[in-house]
Each structure stands twice: as structure tokens, then as C-alpha cells.
Design a protein around this motif. Structure first.
Motif, PDB file in Angstrom:
ATOM      1  N   ASP A 153       0.815  -1.219   0.000  1.00 18.95           N
ATOM      2  CA  ASP A 153       0.000   0.000   0.000  1.00 18.95           C
ATOM      3  C   ASP A 153       0.843   1.262   0.000  1.00 18.95           C
ATOM      4  N   ARG A 154       2.128   1.147   0.348  1.00 21.63           N
ATOM      5  CA  ARG A 154       3.005   2.322   0.393  1.00 21.63           C
ATOM      6  C   ARG A 154       4.168   2.213  -0.592  1.00 21.63           C
TER       7      ARG A 154
ATOM      8  N   ARG B  32      -0.429  12.164  -2.631  1.00 25.82           N
ATOM      9  CA  ARG B  32       0.203  11.012  -1.972  1.00 25.82           C
ATOM     10  C   ARG B  32       1.635  11.332  -1.545  1.00 25.82           C
TER      11      ARG B  32
END
Length: 454
Positions: free
Chosen positions: A179-180, A196
Motif C-alpha cells: 500500500d506504500r 500522496r
């Protein structure tokens, strides 16, 4: 070529730059062909990095046979001296070329397997006389198979990026941290993507043109009003030397040299901190969910919000498993080509132009071209792919003289010596070793950070 297969088409896998150039050369030679593209448009992978500007000019990314096909339609070639983005390349060149080729280019057609008809990879008997059988899965779920006299695989490597782990395997925790983690250069013009990374601390893992681009983009974001606090952490597996930032002003592709200079400017101006000799082993989460990178040597880096992994790509060979490919055990490139492009030996941009002889395999009439031909080696140029398919088309047409003729001169990077793939810091003396092309680069600050590359 067996008399039983000459009536069959040449199947080209992939409607990207190399695949469509192959089709154009086959058309020029009067050979029947079928292009199979998994995506919905020409240049599907290229469109994924539509926001990134090439470091090659328009004059260097249009294939001559393709231009010959396009010219009678009223197509106007963009300014040869200007630099297209990936989006420009796809929309202004690749899609018009695919449109001309018509229903011989099929979209939404993913190749799932290639073999010899009635022969798995074990069987010798009468093998070369059998046509190729290509299994296809269509976007609507239908399955189909087609037969071919030859197969040109131009499917590229975009779908299989290399992981962050220094061993070539994903680092522990890398999948859980998905997710990162991103494996592509972010499009910071997209508001959601920009949000982001704005004001965040981002690790960029990698040392090639894509990493340079990401560093330059993040530096631009840090300078913008909505990007205050943006910081990059550049993670390199090797040390920093005179060759780290590419060819600089000695690069015969000026935009490629400028790209490295922009990355150096980001570091020198404090928008990015460099960590050298770091081979990522583990991703951990801190109490806030941020990522902590742990190296093979036990070093732990301060937590980051995001990670951009730009460690290269590798070929997907799974659907070719029933074919007898002769691949170098290190690069996964054809054994005759591998010594010319091995980054363990050199980092110069000049690769001897090559064609059918260097790209042949034990399995007759199957060729890997374009980015895929290089396996895991970096620094591929579109011009190289165009020369490859010109030679292969000539060979399939029976024109041996043209197949073996060299019709390409490649630009040099201006960087010499070994690529230094491992993590030992280089000394000043080491960085200039090798002497394979031009003098070591002069790293002068001042190149625009917007000079992208891919």
C-alpha cells in the motif's frame, strides 16, 4: 523454412514500438503477419508512463519502415528535434501506425503460451518442420489458438518490475507493504498522486534513468507551494562516483545527460539525501504505519511515508516455457547478445548494432526483440529495437545480405568503466577505469529538472 509453414503468418507479440516496427518491416517485405496485444490500445505499456518525457528525440523513435507506411496517409512527423512524452509517442505515432495495419493488429489478446504444434520442448523428431502454435486469451474470456511460421516476441518487460530486495527476491515485508510502495515513476500532475507524495518523506530505490526522473519530480514538488516538506531519500546499492549520474554533458543524447544532472542537482540542493551501499533486506512498520528499511548489513533507515522502487525490469518467460531458448544465465538475454550488453562489464551506451544472428535461439524462427531482448540489462534504446526487427524481417524474407548488414550507429553515454552493480563504494580511481568510450562525465549543475527520461 518448411514448405508446410510458409503460408502461415509471422506472429508478433506486443503492439508497442518494437512490435509495430516489426509489423511495418514485415509489411514492407510482403510477409503476412498478425500482431497480438494484451492491452486495449497500441503502446499500452507506453501509455502507463504517458507523463514521462523520453530522452530520445522524435527523430530517434520513429522507425523508417513505419514512417514509410504512415507518409501516404497524410501523417505529419512531429518535429524531429523535439522530445515526446510516452503519451505523445503512443498517441501521435504508435496508434496511427496500428490503425494503418488494421485488423492484423488484435487488441485484448493476451498470449498465454507458445509451442511447436504437437511437440513439447522435450521432443526432437521433425521439430523444425512443425508450425508454432500460439495460445491466446481474449479480454472477454474467450480462448483461441493460431498457428505461425515464426514468432517475434516484443512484449517488453513493463509488467514485471524487479523488487526492492537486494537479492533479486522481494525483501521480507515488501508484499505486505504494497500500500506504500510504487514500482513506476509517479505522475505528480495527477492530483491524487501528487497528494500522496506532497509533504511526505519518500525513499527512491534505484540508480538508473527512472530513479533520476523520480528524484527530479520530487524536487520540483518540494519547490512548489503545495509541496512544502517533501523530501526524498535516495537509496543506492553502490557508492557515488563520477559515473553515478550518467553521462552528463558528455552524453550524445543530451536529454539523457541532463536527466542525471537534474538528479545531482536535487541532491546538492538538499531536496534528496543519498544513502549508499544499502541493499534492502526487510520492510518494517513503525507505530504510525510508516516504513522502515532495514539493510542486509543491519542498518536501519529513518521511517519513510512512501517508497518508489525503480530497480529495473525482467522478462516474463513463462509463456515461452515450451520453447528451446538459448539465454544467458545472468541477463536472460540471448547468449550471443549478452556479452555486448552485460552491465557487470561496462556501462557504455554504445552497443554494437545487432540483428538476427545475435538474437537467434536453438528454437528456429523464434526471436525476442525490443526491451525483452535485453533481459535484465538496462539502457535499451528504441533505435536498437528497430534495427533488430529490420534484420529479422529481412532474414524471414530470405534476404541474407540485408539481414546481416548494419544500418545503425548508436550514441554513447559518455560514461566508462564497469557499472558497479554491487554495493562497494567506488574510489575516484575506480570510477574512471575501463576507458570504453568517451571521457568521464563533467557533472555541471544547471540542467532543467524537467528533462525526463524513461
Amino acid at each position: 523454412m518448411s514448405q508446410t509453414t510458409t503460408h502461415l503468418p509471422v506472429v508478433v507479440i506486443g503492439a508497442g514500438p518494437a512490435g509495430l516496427a516489426a509489423a511495418a518491416h514485415l509489411e514492407d517485405r510482403g510477409l503476412d503477419f498478425l500482431v497480438l496485444e494484451a492491452g486495449p490500445h497500441a503502446g499500452a505499456a507506453t501509455r502507463d508512463w504517458a507523463h514521462v518525457r523520453l530522452f530520445s528525440r522524435w527523430g530517434e523513435v520513429v522507425d523508417p519502415a513505419a514512417e514509410k507506411l504512415l507518409a501516404p496517409t497524410g501523417w505529419v512527423k512531429p518535429d524531429a528535434a523535439s522530445y515526446p512524452t510516452g503519451g505523445d509517442w503512443a498517441e501521435l505515432y504508435l496508434q496511427p501506425l496500428a490503425d494503418i495495419l488494421g485488423d492484423r493488429v488484435r487488441f485484448g489478446a493476451r498470449v498465454t503460451g507458445v509451442s511447436r504444434t504437437g511437440r513439447d520442448r522435450v521432443v526432437d523428431a521433425d521439430r523444425d518442420a512443425q508450425p508454432f502454435v500460439v495460445h491466446i486469451e481474449h479480454s472477454d474470456g474467450r480462448e483461441e489458438r493460431v498457428f505461425a511460421r515464426a514468432v517475434i516476441d516484443a512484449s517488453g518487460t513493463w509488467s514485471t518490475p524487479s523488487p526492492a530486495g537486494g537479492s533479486g527476491l522481494p525483501a521480507l515485508g515488501e508484499k505486505a507493504a504494497a500500500d506504500r510502495i510504487a514500482y513506476r515513476v509517479p505522475d505528480l500532475k495527477d492530483p491524487a498522486v501528487r497528494a500522496r507524495y506532497a509533504g511526505k518523506r519518500t525513499a527512491v530505490i534505484g540508480s538508473g534513468a527512472s530513479a533520476f526522473t523520480a528524484l527530479a519530480y520530487l524536487a520540483d514538488l518540494a519547490k512548489a507551494g503545495d509541496g512544502t516538506g517533501t523530501k526524498a531519500l535516495w537509496v543506492l546499492r553502490r557508492g557515488i562516483s563520477g559515473s553515478t549520474f550518467g553521462g552528463g554533458e558528455a552524453d550524445q543524447l543530451p536529454a539523457r545527460g541532463a536527466l542525471g544532472l537534474a538528479a545531482k542537482a536535487a541532491v546538492d540542493a538538499g531536496y534528496a539525501d543519498a544513502v549508499t551501499g544499502f541493499r534492502t533486506d526487510v520492510f518494517e512498520r513503525d507505530g504510525d504505519g510508516r516504513l522502515v528499511l532495514v539493510g542486509e548489513d543491519g542498518r536501519r533507515l529513518d521511517a519513510v511515508d512512501e517508497v518508489i522502487v525503480l530497480t529495473g525490469f525482467r522478462p516474463d518467460l513463462t509463456f515461452l516455457d515450451e520453447l528451446r531458448l538459448g539465454l544467458d544465465e545472468r541477463l536472460q538475454a540471448a547468449v550471443e547478445l549478452a556479452p555486448l550488453i552485460d552491465p557487470n562489464q561496462h556501462s557504455c551506451g554504445t552497443v554494437y548494432p545487432h540483428g538476427v544472428n545475435e538474437l537467434s535461439h536453438p528454437e528456429k524462427d523464434v526471436y525476442l526483440v525490443g526491451m525483452k531482448s535485453y533481459g535484465r540489462a538496462p539502457t535499451f534504446l528504441a533505435m536498437t529495437g528497430y534495427e533488430q526487427v529490420r534484420s529479422i524481417a529481412a532474414h524471414l524474407a530470405g534476404d541474407r545480405e540485408a539481414a546481416e548488414r548494419v544500418e545503425l550507429t548508436l550514441p554513447e553515454t559518455g560514461v566508462c568503466g564497469g557499472a558497479g552493480l554491487f554495493d562497494q563504494p567506488e574510489t575516484t580511481e575506480q570510477s574512471g577505469a575501463g576507458g570504453c568510450c568517451a571521457a568521464p562525465a563533467t557533472l555541471t549543475i544547471g540542467a532543467p529538472a524537467s528533462s525526463g527520461g524513461c
